[in-house]
Scaffold this motif. Structure first.
Motif, PDB file in Angstrom:
ATOM      1  N   ASN A   1       0.837  -1.197   0.000  1.00 29.75           N
ATOM      2  CA  ASN A   1       0.000   0.000   0.000  1.00 29.75           C
ATOM      3  C   ASN A   1       0.873   1.249   0.000  1.00 29.75           C
ATOM      4  OD1 ASN A   1      -2.354  -1.594   0.139  1.00 29.75           O
ATOM      5  ND2 ASN A   1      -2.224  -1.689   2.370  1.00 29.75           N
TER       6      ASN A   1
ATOM      7  N   VAL B   1      -0.366  -2.401  -4.069  1.00 34.25           N
ATOM      8  CA  VAL B   1      -1.334  -2.580  -2.979  1.00 34.25           C
ATOM      9  C   VAL B   1      -1.330  -4.041  -2.536  1.00 34.25           C
ATOM     10  CG1 VAL B   1      -2.864  -0.668  -3.594  1.00 34.25           C
ATOM     11  CG2 VAL B   1      -3.209  -2.908  -4.658  1.00 34.25           C
TER      12      VAL B   1
ATOM     13  N   PRO C   1      -5.904  -4.180   0.843  1.00 37.80           N
ATOM     14  CA  PRO C   1      -5.448  -3.114  -0.049  1.00 37.80           C
ATOM     15  C   PRO C   1      -5.940  -1.748   0.422  1.00 37.80           C
ATOM     16  CG  PRO C   1      -7.236  -4.353  -1.058  1.00 37.80           C
ATOM     17  CD  PRO C   1      -6.865  -5.092   0.187  1.00 37.80           C
TER      18      PRO C   1
END
Length: 423
Positions: A296, A309, A321
């Motif tokens: 992320n 992510v 995510p």
């Protein structure tokens, strides 16, 4: 009340799955064993044993890692267990295809010279009970001196089952060779509207779903690394599902990844299988191997942003995510390339103005007709598609999950060459 309903649904679904699994094996036993062997024969006992041992080993392969047994035993169970899973698929498919041909074959053999080749099947002949006892000794003597020719029904069953078995073994063997010999390199040129001229020709090697584990080990990892390095990329993107197992068991298998080389480095995002194998330990270990973790988060390369992510599976441990963290405050004038394991994350990528998303996860279906099932859960199963202003590329992956078999979905490592429309 809601919990009771959920439990009931899970139980019903479980019973259906178990019933279907058992039914498929009963069908295999009927066509491959019962219809082709004599009752009480060694062949029937051996065939029945295989039909029983296959599913037991397959289930064992699925649960072995979580059972905490030694890795060597896991490997010993995984090979025959997972290979039986692949054989099960193609034995059933080829036998079902044979069901269409079987009546035609029977009709054709019925027109042959039955006196020379065939005799009626025992179940088609009605013999009075009084004659059985009187003729028993004579029949045994005659059978020893002149063995009876194979009945038409038995001949058709053996021919159809033998052909199906040969076709299934050939299919699985060919699919295994394709995986174990290593992934092929695909080349793709991809124009991006906002990419500056200075980044024209930038090359990203995309690899996903290597699935190092009890079957694909260190030797396979070395082939993957050699193949990637041989493409001389500017950047390497490892898009999840690197492993099927713990760091403890696979430390040696993943060590070759430390030799990945690219001018701008190698980057890694988690896939769903990392969360089955100890995601926190793996995210630490891949960094020890020299891979840059994009959890992320985002890094600004000279001419575009590279973001990554976590996989959706991370939500179950509070590490799902987060597109805001990865892309929320970026300069929208810069090109953005996103690494996201699952293609379904494309909808969030579109919302955040991503130019290109690189994904894996689907294996392209891995074993036909698995591609049809994969298409039910993924917007794109393999290849390049556009969603609004965002392009999505899905690689079929380098390895295989479960059986090391691919049919109709060859493994790949894709080298994407970015092209500037300003060049």
């Amino acid at each position: 009340m809601g919990v009771v309903v959920v439990v009931a649904v899970v139980v019903v679904v479980g019973l259906i799955v178990v019933g279907m699994f058992g039914g498929l094996h009963w069908y295999l036993w009927r066509r491959l064993v019962r219809d082709t062997t004599a009752r009480g024969s060694i062949a029937r006992r051996a065939g029945t044993g295989v039909i029983i041992a296959g599913p037991v080993l397959l289930i064992g392969a699925f649960v072995a890692e979580s059972a905490g047994i030694p890795f060597l035993i896991i490997q010993m169970i995984a090979w025959p267990g997972y290979m039986w899973g692949a054989l099960l698929v193609y034995l059933v498919l080829w036998l079902l295809a044979g069901e269409l041909i079987r009546p035609l074959f029977r009709r054709w053999t019925a027109g042959a010279d039955s006196s020379a080749t065939f005799v009626p099947a025992p179940e088609d002949v009605l013999v009075p009970a009084t004659e059985v006892s009187d003729a028993a000794a004579r029949d045994r003597q005659e059978q020893q001196e002149h063995p009876a020719p194979v009945s038409r029904r038995l001949f058709v069953s053996r021919a159809a089952s033998g052909a199906a078995a040969l076709a299934a073994v050939t299919t699985v063997g060919y699919g295994s060779y394709g995986v174990l010999s290593g992934p092929r390199v695909k080349q793709l040129t991809l124009p991006l509207a906002n990419l500056p001229r200075a980044a024209h020709g930038f090359r990203i090697a995309v690899v996903s779903d290597i699935h190092l584990g009890p079957i694909l080990g260190r030797g396979f990892a070395e082939r993957v690394v050699e193949t990637i390095n041989g493409t001389q990329p500017d950047l390497i993107a490892v898009v999840g599902d690197l492993v099927d197992g713990s760091v403890e068991h696979l430390r040696s298998a993943v060590e070759p990844l430390s030799r990945l080389h690219a001018r701008h480095g190698a980057y890694f995002v988690t896939g769903n299988h990392e969360y089955f194998s100890g995601a926190e330990q793996w995210t630490e270990h891949v960094q020890e191997l020299g891979l840059h973790l994009l959890a992320n988060s985002r890094t600004e390369l000279p001419h575009f942003d590279l973001a990554g992510v976590n996989d959706i599976q991370g939500e179950r441990i509070g590490q799902g995510p987060d597109f805001v963290a990865a892309l929320g405050d970026r300069d929208l004038a810069r090109t953005a390339v996103l690494l996201a394991h699952q293609p379904v994350q494309i909808h969030d990528a579109v919302e955040f103005g991503v130019d290109l998303q690189l994904s894996g996860h689907t294996h392209g279906g891995q074993m036909w007709p698995g591609n049809f099932l994969a298409s039910l859960a993924n917007p794109t199963v393999a290849g390049l598609e556009r969603y609004g202003d965002t392009q999505l590329y899905v690689t079929r992956g380098a390895g295989a999950w479960g059986p090391p078999v691919r049919v109709g979905a060859p493994s790949d490592i894709t080298v994407i060459e970015l092209a500037s429309k300003q060049a």
